[in-house]
Design an enzyme around this catalytic site. Structure first.
Site, mmCIF file in Angstrom:
data_model
loop_
_atom_site.group_PDB
_atom_site.id
_atom_site.type_symbol
_atom_site.label_atom_id
_atom_site.label_comp_id
_atom_site.label_asym_id
_atom_site.label_seq_id
_atom_site.Cartn_x
_atom_site.Cartn_y
_atom_site.Cartn_z
ATOM 1 N N HIS A 272 -1.331 1.552 -4.366
ATOM 2 C CA HIS A 272 -1.663 2.986 -4.284
ATOM 3 C C HIS A 272 -0.688 3.841 -5.075
ATOM 4 O O HIS A 272 -0.543 5.027 -4.811
ATOM 5 C CB HIS A 272 -1.701 3.426 -2.802
ATOM 6 C CG HIS A 272 -2.775 2.728 -2.030
ATOM 7 N ND1 HIS A 272 -2.750 2.597 -0.672
ATOM 8 C CD2 HIS A 272 -3.896 2.082 -2.450
ATOM 9 C CE1 HIS A 272 -3.822 1.919 -0.271
ATOM 10 N NE2 HIS A 272 -4.524 1.591 -1.344
ATOM 11 N N SER B 267 -2.782 -1.214 9.290
ATOM 12 C CA SER B 267 -3.910 -1.184 10.240
ATOM 13 C C SER B 267 -5.157 -1.797 9.605
ATOM 14 O O SER B 267 -6.182 -1.933 10.258
ATOM 15 C CB SER B 267 -4.212 0.267 10.636
ATOM 16 O OG SER B 267 -4.670 0.965 9.471
ATOM 17 N N ASP C 210 6.324 4.437 -1.335
ATOM 18 C CA ASP C 210 7.784 4.565 -1.409
ATOM 19 C C ASP C 210 8.353 3.420 -2.250
ATOM 20 O O ASP C 210 7.646 2.468 -2.564
ATOM 21 C CB ASP C 210 8.391 4.577 0.011
ATOM 22 C CG ASP C 210 8.174 3.266 0.771
ATOM 23 O OD1 ASP C 210 7.594 3.301 1.879
ATOM 24 O OD2 ASP C 210 8.562 2.195 0.253
ATOM 25 N N GLN D 131 0.847 -1.195 0.000
ATOM 26 C CA GLN D 131 0.000 0.000 0.000
ATOM 27 C C GLN D 131 0.884 1.248 0.000
ATOM 28 O O GLN D 131 0.396 2.364 -0.093
ATOM 29 C CB GLN D 131 -0.897 0.010 1.246
ATOM 30 C CG GLN D 131 -1.828 -1.189 1.334
ATOM 31 C CD GLN D 131 -2.536 -1.248 2.670
ATOM 32 O OE1 GLN D 131 -3.527 -0.567 2.903
ATOM 33 N NE2 GLN D 131 -1.993 -2.049 3.570
ATOM 34 N N ASN D 132 2.187 1.038 0.145
ATOM 35 C CA ASN D 132 3.108 2.165 0.298
ATOM 36 C C ASN D 132 3.460 2.779 -1.056
ATOM 37 O O ASN D 132 3.519 2.067 -2.068
ATOM 38 C CB ASN D 132 4.388 1.706 1.000
ATOM 39 C CG ASN D 132 4.099 1.141 2.381
ATOM 40 O OD1 ASN D 132 3.061 1.448 2.969
ATOM 41 N ND2 ASN D 132 4.965 0.283 2.881
#
Ligand code: APR
Length: 228
Positions: A104, A172, A89, A86-87
């Site tokens: 994402h 989370s 970077d 989901q990062n």
């Protein structure tokens, strides 16, 4: 070769100095997410949104992969490894992981603001206002904003259905559709969850919970998996 599927969230990059989303009372580097990570924010104030992602990109380029990123890359010695992150970077890539699906988007590329399929490399850390895509529209960060479609989600779900082992690290599970991916993993596939604050996750079958930060829990699990 067994298939390992790994879903990572902001927590795996926390020890590289990149802030998570929900650990800093809902602000992202001091900004309200709604003010910088939505199409409305871009419509309303493109300069501020561009500047926000330029600042994030600078921080990402200065950050380094940590022991958890490197441990996941080492798994490729023995397993077919697919990382779904989901990062935004590029720390998994810089640590040497060869198959990374960015649900994402990724901040190190730009995208056309009228056709999200047109993406380009960025040299340096900023996208300047006035830099245009081949269709003549302003370039923006290649990231998925709230309210935008997540084009890689079907591909990611298919990958999860073929997992022989599933590992969730540092998320989370607050944001869908990413949080729903664990539901595509077969019931009897071993699932591991590494996070200092284990999120509530309702899935069929057993989940092995490792209440550790990533740089401790991930290398320890990888050592076990490389022994098998
Ligand atoms: N090691 C492992 N996990 C950690 C660490 C650490 N050192 N520090 C924090 N965590 C965990 C937190 O306990 C939390 O469960 O990382 C998780 C971070 O959760 P979020 O901040 O919600 O990040 P994430 O789940 O990746 O958010 C998903 O939300 O804002 C959107 O698009 C954004 O991709 C992001 C999505």
């Amino acid at each position: 070769m067994k298939n390992i599927v790994i879903l990572t969230g902001a927590g795996i990059s926390a020890e590289s100095g990149l802030k998570t989303f929900r650990d800093s009372d809902g602000l992202w580097e001091g900004y309200n997410i709604q003010d910088v990570a939505t199409p409305e924010a871009w419509e309303h104030n493109p300069v501020m949104v561009q500047q926000f992602y330029n600042e994030r990109r600078k921080t990402v380029l200065e950050a380094k992969p940590n022991a958890a990123h490197y441990a996941l890359a080492a798994l490729e010695e023995k397993y077919k490894v697919t990382i779904i992150t989901q990062n935004i970077d590029d720390l998994h890539e810089r640590a040497g992981s060869s198959t990374v699906v960015h649900l994402h988007g990724i901040i190190t590329r730009s995208q056309s603001s009228i056709n999200p399929e047109l993406t380009y490399p960025i040299d340096g850390w900023e996208i300047k206002m006035g830099e245009l895509c081949e269709l003549g529209s302003q370039l923006r960060a290649h990231v998925v904003w709230f309210g935008e479609p997540v084009p890689m989600i079907e591909h990611a779900a298919m990958i999860c259905t073929s997992a022989d082992i599933f590992i969730l690290i540092g998320s989370s599970l607050a944001v869908y559709p990413a949080a729903g991916l664990i539901g595509y993993v077969d019931r009897d596939v071993p699932k591991y969850l590494i996070d200092p604050n284990i999120p509530s996750v309702n899935v069929r079958g057993e989940v092995i919970k490792i209440r550790e930060k990533a740089t401790i829990g991930v290398p320890a699990l990888v050592n076990e998996l490389l022994k098998d």
